[in-house]
Scaffold this motif. Structure first.
Motif: not given
Length: 349
Positions: A201-207
């Motif tokens: 995943i190149v630009k991961p989004k994390i919560a």
């Protein structure tokens, strides 16, 4: 060097032999197609597993070896780690059986560390009967964190659902004491690197979930969210990491907010594992992210209540094998990309 699929060596620690570990291992490799994906190496005793195989009516064909350099690709290799026999009593927590679970795990970890196997998949252990003067760890993850390089993080995985933990085997009363800016930054960075390196995943989004009910309600129900978690997330976001939160944990999964992110980080064990197991039980994998070596395990425990009854579902263990192989291949690809970037020619004038 890129290995052929069948030559990827999957080391397996056998877990508590009074539980369902041996059953799910044997059932997983009954399917000959599994041996086209990897070569399993079980750290146990071939005579004991052959006896258990009969009780589970398993069709798996076992190949005993006494040295790891005797591994045969395409076979279910059983490394004879011990010669002696001992009594098994399904569903019973026994200190002797626990000591053999530790022996299997420690030997498999050593082999992983020394490159004699490529990945490690661990069958479930009983956290109570593994304790001794020589092994004082609450579980697999803590020992691996000591023995291998990196920062271990428990990451529960089921396809696109990934839940990591800021703290894992910590009493609830002590969780808030562990939540520092340093720890939060470290865990977020570990998850970010894992998503890029291991999951492509190149630009991961994390919560990130909040610690207190309603994220503390502006300090009315706790100050940690506003004073520690939120400022740390903002600093990391401002520096280029796509991390968001803290989010109230009570509604986060119910309204499917998790589907908007590549990973979710919970503050403590049950805050993350209750929703994960509710959504994924029997299909999930426990992945030890952040280390220089790869280890996975099924999302369940020893299941003493059904041990020896030939009722265990092996799907989670099989998924753990699949994930270990996938991550192994992803890391090879990542290494090739990052170590040998394309060189651009300078313009000639």
């Amino acid at each position: 060097m890129v290995k052929k699929a069948e030559n990827i060596l999957v080391g397996i620690s056998i877990g508590d032999l009074n539980g369902i570990g041996s059953e799910v291992v044997l059932k997983t490799f009954e399917d000959s197609r599994m041996l086209e994906l990897c070569t399993p190496v079980i750290f146990a005793n071939v005579k004991m597993l052959s006896f258990l195989k009969k009780s589970f009516e398993s069709t798996a064909t076992l190949h005993g070896i006494d040295k790891l350099d005797q591994i045969i690709p395409g076979k279910i290799n059983v490394f004879n780690l011990w010669k002696e026999s001992f009594n098994l009593e399904y569903g019973v927590a026994n200190d002797i059986v626990g000591s053999y679970a530790v022996k299997s795990f420690v030997a498999a970890t050593k082999a992983l560390k020394e490159g004699q196997i490529d990945v490690l998949v661990t069958a479930p252990i009983n956290k109570y009967n593994i304790q001794s003067e020589d092994f004082k760890f609450p579980g697999h993850t803590d020992y691996l964190n000591q023995e291998l390089e990196g920062d271990a993080l428990m990451l529960m995985v089921n396809n696109s659902l990934r839940i990591g933990l800021l703290t894992d085997h910590v009493p609830v009363t002590e969780v808030s004491k562990h939540l520092t800016e340093k720890l939060i930054k470290q865990k977020i960075e570990t998850v970010k690197k894992t998503l890029i390196q291991d999951f492509k995943i190149v630009k991961p989004k994390i919560a990130v979930l909040g610690l207190n009910p309603h994220c503390g309600d502006n300090g009315v129900i706790g100050k940690e969210d506003d004073e520690i978690i939120r400022p740390t997330i903002k600093k990391m976001f401002d520096s280029g990491t796509f991390v968001f939160g803290p989010y109230a944990a009570d509604s986060f999964f119910g309204n499917k907010s998790h589907e908007k992110f590549d990973a979710v980080i919970a503050c403590y064990h049950d805050q993350g594992l209750i929703p994960f197991k509710t959504l994924s039980f029997g299909n999930g994998v426990n992945y030890t992210a952040g280390l220089n070596k790869i280890r996975t395990s099924p999302d369940h425990g020893t299941a003493f209540e059904i041990a020896g009854k030939n009722q265990a579902d092996f799907n989670s263990f099989r998924e753990a094998v699949y994930l270990a192989i996938d991550v192994y291949n992803s890391r090879i690809e990542y290494k090739q990309i990052t170590e040998k970037p394309l060189k651009t020619k300078e313009k000639q004038f």
